[in-house]
Design a protein around this motif. Structure first.
Motif, PDB file in Angstrom:
ATOM      1  N   LYS A   1       0.835  -1.208   0.000  1.00 39.55           N
ATOM      2  CA  LYS A   1       0.000   0.000   0.000  1.00 39.55           C
ATOM      3  C   LYS A   1       0.864   1.249   0.000  1.00 39.55           C
ATOM      4  CE  LYS A   1      -4.589  -1.035   1.672  1.00 39.55           C
ATOM      5  NZ  LYS A   1      -4.453  -2.423   1.172  1.00 39.55           N
ATOM      6  N   LEU A   2       1.944   1.181   0.790  1.00 41.90           N
ATOM      7  CA  LEU A   2       2.846   2.319   0.861  1.00 41.90           C
ATOM      8  C   LEU A   2       3.499   2.569  -0.496  1.00 41.90           C
ATOM      9  CD1 LEU A   2       4.125   4.408   2.698  1.00 41.90           C
ATOM     10  CD2 LEU A   2       5.890   2.726   3.285  1.00 41.90           C
ATOM     11  N   ALA A   3       3.899   1.489  -1.140  1.00 41.94           N
ATOM     12  CA  ALA A   3       4.531   1.622  -2.450  1.00 41.94           C
ATOM     13  C   ALA A   3       3.574   2.264  -3.446  1.00 41.94           C
ATOM     14  CB  ALA A   3       4.976   0.249  -2.959  1.00 41.94           C
ATOM     15  N   VAL A   4       2.341   1.788  -3.462  1.00 42.84           N
ATOM     16  CA  VAL A   4       1.354   2.323  -4.398  1.00 42.84           C
ATOM     17  C   VAL A   4       1.095   3.795  -4.113  1.00 42.84           C
ATOM     18  CG1 VAL A   4      -1.037   2.178  -5.140  1.00 42.84           C
ATOM     19  CG2 VAL A   4       0.273   0.085  -4.804  1.00 42.84           C
ATOM     20  N   ARG A   5       0.903   4.123  -2.845  1.00 38.05           N
ATOM     21  CA  ARG A   5       0.689   5.523  -2.473  1.00 38.05           C
ATOM     22  C   ARG A   5       1.872   6.386  -2.917  1.00 38.05           C
ATOM     23  NH1 ARG A   5      -2.505   7.469   1.449  1.00 38.05           N
ATOM     24  NH2 ARG A   5      -1.617   9.435   0.707  1.00 38.05           N
ATOM     25  N   GLY A   6       3.063   5.878  -2.636  1.00 42.13           N
ATOM     26  CA  GLY A   6       4.261   6.635  -2.981  1.00 42.13           C
ATOM     27  C   GLY A   6       4.354   6.912  -4.468  1.00 42.13           C
ATOM     28  N   LEU A   7       4.126   5.895  -5.266  1.00 39.54           N
ATOM     29  CA  LEU A   7       4.224   6.071  -6.715  1.00 39.54           C
ATOM     30  C   LEU A   7       3.144   7.020  -7.207  1.00 39.54           C
ATOM     31  CD1 LEU A   7       5.106   2.520  -8.050  1.00 39.54           C
ATOM     32  CD2 LEU A   7       6.560   4.520  -7.859  1.00 39.54           C
ATOM     33  N   LYS A   8       1.938   6.903  -6.633  1.00 42.79           N
ATOM     34  CA  LYS A   8       0.861   7.794  -7.062  1.00 42.79           C
ATOM     35  C   LYS A   8       1.108   9.217  -6.593  1.00 42.79           C
ATOM     36  CE  LYS A   8      -3.401   6.187  -7.029  1.00 42.79           C
ATOM     37  NZ  LYS A   8      -4.605   5.501  -6.495  1.00 42.79           N
ATOM     38  N   ASP A   9       1.906   9.370  -5.548  1.00 40.51           N
ATOM     39  CA  ASP A   9       2.245  10.711  -5.063  1.00 40.51           C
ATOM     40  C   ASP A   9       3.432  11.302  -5.809  1.00 40.51           C
ATOM     41  OD1 ASP A   9       0.197  10.563  -3.313  1.00 40.51           O
ATOM     42  OD2 ASP A   9       1.373  11.017  -1.525  1.00 40.51           O
ATOM     43  N   GLY A  10       3.912  10.610  -6.811  1.00 35.05           N
ATOM     44  CA  GLY A  10       4.937  11.219  -7.639  1.00 35.05           C
ATOM     45  C   GLY A  10       6.332  10.663  -7.495  1.00 35.05           C
ATOM     46  N   ALA A  11       6.511   9.598  -6.707  1.00 35.01           N
ATOM     47  CA  ALA A  11       7.836   9.000  -6.617  1.00 35.01           C
ATOM     48  C   ALA A  11       8.223   8.404  -7.967  1.00 35.01           C
ATOM     49  CB  ALA A  11       7.861   7.922  -5.534  1.00 35.01           C
ATOM     50  N   ALA A  12       9.517   8.433  -8.267  1.00 35.15           N
ATOM     51  CA  ALA A  12       9.980   7.904  -9.551  1.00 35.15           C
ATOM     52  C   ALA A  12      10.031   6.389  -9.514  1.00 35.15           C
ATOM     53  CB  ALA A  12      11.351   8.477  -9.885  1.00 35.15           C
ATOM     54  N   ASP A  13      10.388   5.827  -8.358  1.00 37.80           N
ATOM     55  CA  ASP A  13      10.484   4.371  -8.240  1.00 37.80           C
ATOM     56  C   ASP A  13      10.514   3.991  -6.763  1.00 37.80           C
ATOM     57  OD1 ASP A  13      10.741   1.697  -9.045  1.00 37.80           O
ATOM     58  OD2 ASP A  13      12.009   2.286 -10.721  1.00 37.80           O
ATOM     59  N   PHE A  14      10.643   2.705  -6.500  1.00 39.89           N
ATOM     60  CA  PHE A  14      10.521   2.191  -5.142  1.00 39.89           C
ATOM     61  C   PHE A  14      11.456   0.997  -5.012  1.00 39.89           C
ATOM     62  CE2 PHE A  14       8.670   0.661  -1.334  1.00 39.89           C
ATOM     63  CZ  PHE A  14       7.844   1.662  -0.824  1.00 39.89           C
ATOM     64  N   VAL A  15      12.355   1.037  -4.031  1.00 42.34           N
ATOM     65  CA  VAL A  15      13.230  -0.120  -3.791  1.00 42.34           C
ATOM     66  C   VAL A  15      13.112  -0.530  -2.325  1.00 42.34           C
ATOM     67  CG1 VAL A  15      14.858   0.606  -5.566  1.00 42.34           C
ATOM     68  CG2 VAL A  15      15.260   1.248  -3.197  1.00 42.34           C
ATOM     69  N   THR A  16      13.428  -1.808  -2.051  1.00 40.69           N
ATOM     70  CA  THR A  16      13.310  -2.314  -0.685  1.00 40.69           C
ATOM     71  C   THR A  16      14.678  -2.683  -0.136  1.00 40.69           C
ATOM     72  OG1 THR A  16      12.896  -4.512  -1.598  1.00 40.69           O
ATOM     73  CG2 THR A  16      10.983  -3.209  -0.987  1.00 40.69           C
ATOM     74  N   LYS A  17      14.839  -2.436   1.166  1.00 38.11           N
ATOM     75  CA  LYS A  17      16.053  -2.857   1.867  1.00 38.11           C
ATOM     76  C   LYS A  17      15.906  -4.320   2.261  1.00 38.11           C
ATOM     77  CE  LYS A  17      16.212   0.834   4.741  1.00 38.11           C
ATOM     78  NZ  LYS A  17      16.661   1.696   5.839  1.00 38.11           N
ATOM     79  N   PRO A  18      16.953  -5.116   2.250  1.00 43.11           N
ATOM     80  CA  PRO A  18      18.285  -4.720   1.774  1.00 43.11           C
ATOM     81  C   PRO A  18      18.315  -4.689   0.256  1.00 43.11           C
ATOM     82  CG  PRO A  18      18.280  -7.030   2.376  1.00 43.11           C
ATOM     83  CD  PRO A  18      16.911  -6.518   2.672  1.00 43.11           C
ATOM     84  N   TRP A  19      18.998  -3.716  -0.286  1.00 44.54           N
ATOM     85  CA  TRP A  19      18.962  -3.569  -1.734  1.00 44.54           C
ATOM     86  C   TRP A  19      20.138  -4.269  -2.410  1.00 44.54           C
ATOM     87  CZ3 TRP A  19      19.430   1.810   0.336  1.00 44.54           C
ATOM     88  CH2 TRP A  19      20.753   2.170   0.550  1.00 44.54           C
ATOM     89  N   ASP A  20      19.955  -4.569  -3.643  1.00 49.78           N
ATOM     90  CA  ASP A  20      21.042  -5.072  -4.489  1.00 49.78           C
ATOM     91  C   ASP A  20      21.705  -3.859  -5.129  1.00 49.78           C
ATOM     92  OD1 ASP A  20      22.561  -6.950  -6.158  1.00 49.78           O
ATOM     93  OD2 ASP A  20      21.313  -6.151  -7.771  1.00 49.78           O
ATOM     94  N   ASN A  21      22.998  -3.714  -4.907  1.00 50.19           N
ATOM     95  CA  ASN A  21      23.683  -2.501  -5.350  1.00 50.19           C
ATOM     96  C   ASN A  21      23.491  -2.207  -6.831  1.00 50.19           C
ATOM     97  OD1 ASN A  21      24.565  -1.755  -2.896  1.00 50.19           O
ATOM     98  ND2 ASN A  21      26.683  -2.466  -3.150  1.00 50.19           N
ATOM     99  N   ALA A  22      23.705  -3.232  -7.658  1.00 55.03           N
ATOM    100  CA  ALA A  22      23.599  -3.021  -9.100  1.00 55.03           C
ATOM    101  C   ALA A  22      22.189  -2.565  -9.467  1.00 55.03           C
ATOM    102  CB  ALA A  22      23.953  -4.308  -9.845  1.00 55.03           C
ATOM    103  N   GLU A  23      21.208  -3.194  -8.818  1.00 57.01           N
ATOM    104  CA  GLU A  23      19.827  -2.847  -9.133  1.00 57.01           C
ATOM    105  C   GLU A  23      19.503  -1.423  -8.676  1.00 57.01           C
ATOM    106  OE1 GLU A  23      17.021  -5.684  -7.612  1.00 57.01           O
ATOM    107  OE2 GLU A  23      15.347  -4.306  -7.984  1.00 57.01           O
ATOM    108  N   LEU A  24      20.019  -1.072  -7.503  1.00 50.55           N
ATOM    109  CA  LEU A  24      19.787   0.285  -7.001  1.00 50.55           C
ATOM    110  C   LEU A  24      20.356   1.316  -7.965  1.00 50.55           C
ATOM    111  CD1 LEU A  24      18.918   2.253  -4.754  1.00 50.55           C
ATOM    112  CD2 LEU A  24      21.217   2.009  -3.798  1.00 50.55           C
ATOM    113  N   VAL A  25      21.584   1.074  -8.407  1.00 52.56           N
ATOM    114  CA  VAL A  25      22.224   2.020  -9.327  1.00 52.56           C
ATOM    115  C   VAL A  25      21.426   2.121 -10.616  1.00 52.56           C
ATOM    116  CG1 VAL A  25      24.245   2.388 -10.775  1.00 52.56           C
ATOM    117  CG2 VAL A  25      24.535   1.760  -8.375  1.00 52.56           C
ATOM    118  N   ARG A  26      20.978   0.981 -11.108  1.00 55.55           N
ATOM    119  CA  ARG A  26      20.198   0.997 -12.343  1.00 55.55           C
ATOM    120  C   ARG A  26      18.904   1.792 -12.167  1.00 55.55           C
ATOM    121  NH1 ARG A  26      17.162  -3.120 -13.242  1.00 55.55           N
ATOM    122  NH2 ARG A  26      18.623  -4.574 -12.271  1.00 55.55           N
ATOM    123  N   THR A  27      18.252   1.539 -11.033  1.00 49.40           N
ATOM    124  CA  THR A  27      17.007   2.258 -10.753  1.00 49.40           C
ATOM    125  C   THR A  27      17.237   3.765 -10.716  1.00 49.40           C
ATOM    126  OG1 THR A  27      16.178   0.389  -9.462  1.00 49.40           O
ATOM    127  CG2 THR A  27      15.140   2.528  -9.087  1.00 49.40           C
TER     128      THR A  27
END
Lengths: 173, 173
Positions: free
Chosen positions: A94-120
């Motif tokens: 729900k938080l992710a959906v709200r965030g994206l609808k509020d204008g966030a560019a993307d959403f990542v979860t901890k712990p993150w994968d470094n390569a994926e974070l950089v790509r995002t």
DNA sequence: CCGATAGTGTATGATTTTTAGACACTCTTG
DNA sequence: CAAGAGTGTCTAAAAATCATACACTATCGG
């Protein structure tokens, strides 16, 4: 390689900030870290920031993410064109959906994968930088409205606030 | 009350379809249910659909949601202006983010709260129906591009594909 | 310090687009 | 059938946009 400008990382966990500095230092020309979100806007006014990596859980024990959403809105209000990537340790859909609808560019979860974070982050910046010609935006919008009016040219023209003849011309083009 | 048009519900669980018919019958003028997604496009070509409620997990045992995303894209391609609300029993945050970035209007999780589902669907329809005047779209886009160019009028005008003088005029207005 | 480069703000006249208004025609529907 | 709504097209007037130009400011490297 360091041509992706300045990133602002906001997280109340110092270990995360250190990790971010190390991980992102090779990609971004400048990595600014903030342990508390209060100074986000002040920082962004002084420094040109290209992307924000914002943690959602600041108030310990209260993990609703409301704080993060609040700060997201503040950033978005003052700097509508700076992409914000949200981070959360709790995979709250729900938080992710709200965030994206509020204008966030993307959403990542901890712990993150470094390569994926950089790509995002890169994707977010690239997307925020792309500029569309006015003519193209206009054509796209006209197309959508005509579609929405199910081909009724008269109604579409009225909704668009232009003349029927002008709409004909724009469709032809 | 039944002024929210036609809804298309797609789910491979017959019980869910029955529940949807009961729950949504009082709100939508027509509730069409499909047990398999293959006939979505055919149905939408014959009938004017105002909103789609699409389940994400069709292939039993494979719950990656890939199928759902595929169908979402198909719908979006043929009917860009029909809002699609995604449903999943598994609160997969990555799937939700992908879905929203692929053009879904919203995202709900099973088991759903009836009132919330109805509200979500209504919001999706209302939002899809709102039409913005061409002038407003243009002004908004101009504002964003000038912002992105950090106030450099010459560059902004070039990116927009218009003359510098014209941009001046548009900004003044 | 100088010259080069880039950007600003403004002006002019030619060109194009948009507009208001009108006309004849085709649908659909009561 | 008659009325209402929509279509496709035309004209002349009004408005927007264009290319071009000029004077001015700011920045930066040599």
């Amino acid at each position: 390689m360091k041509d992706y400008g300045t990133i602002l990382v906001v997280d109340d966990n110092p270990a995360i900030l250190t990790a971010a500095r190390i991980c992102l230092g090779g990609v971004f020309g400048k990595v600014i870290t903030l342990a508390s979100p209060e100074s986000i806007l002040a920082t962004m006014n002084q420094e040109r920031v290209d992307v924000v990596l914002l943690d959602m859980n600041f108030t310990l024990g209260v993990n609703s993410g409301q704080d993060g959403l609040l700060w997201l809105r503040s950033i978005h209000k003052r700097h509508p064109d700076v992409p914000v990537v949200l981070v959360t340790a709790y995979a709250d859909i729900k938080l992710a959906v709200r965030g994206l609808k509020d204008g966030a560019a993307d959403f990542v979860t901890k712990p993150w994968d470094n390569a994926e974070l950089v790509r995002t982050l890169k994707d977010a910046i690239d997307k925020s930088k792309e500029i569309v010609p006015l003519e193209e935006v206009e054509a796209e919008h006209v197309r959508r409205v005509v579609e929405k009016c199910h081909g009724n040219i008269s109604k579409a023209a009225e909704m668009l606030g232009i003349t029927r003849q002008t709409l004909y011309a724009k469709i032809k083009k």
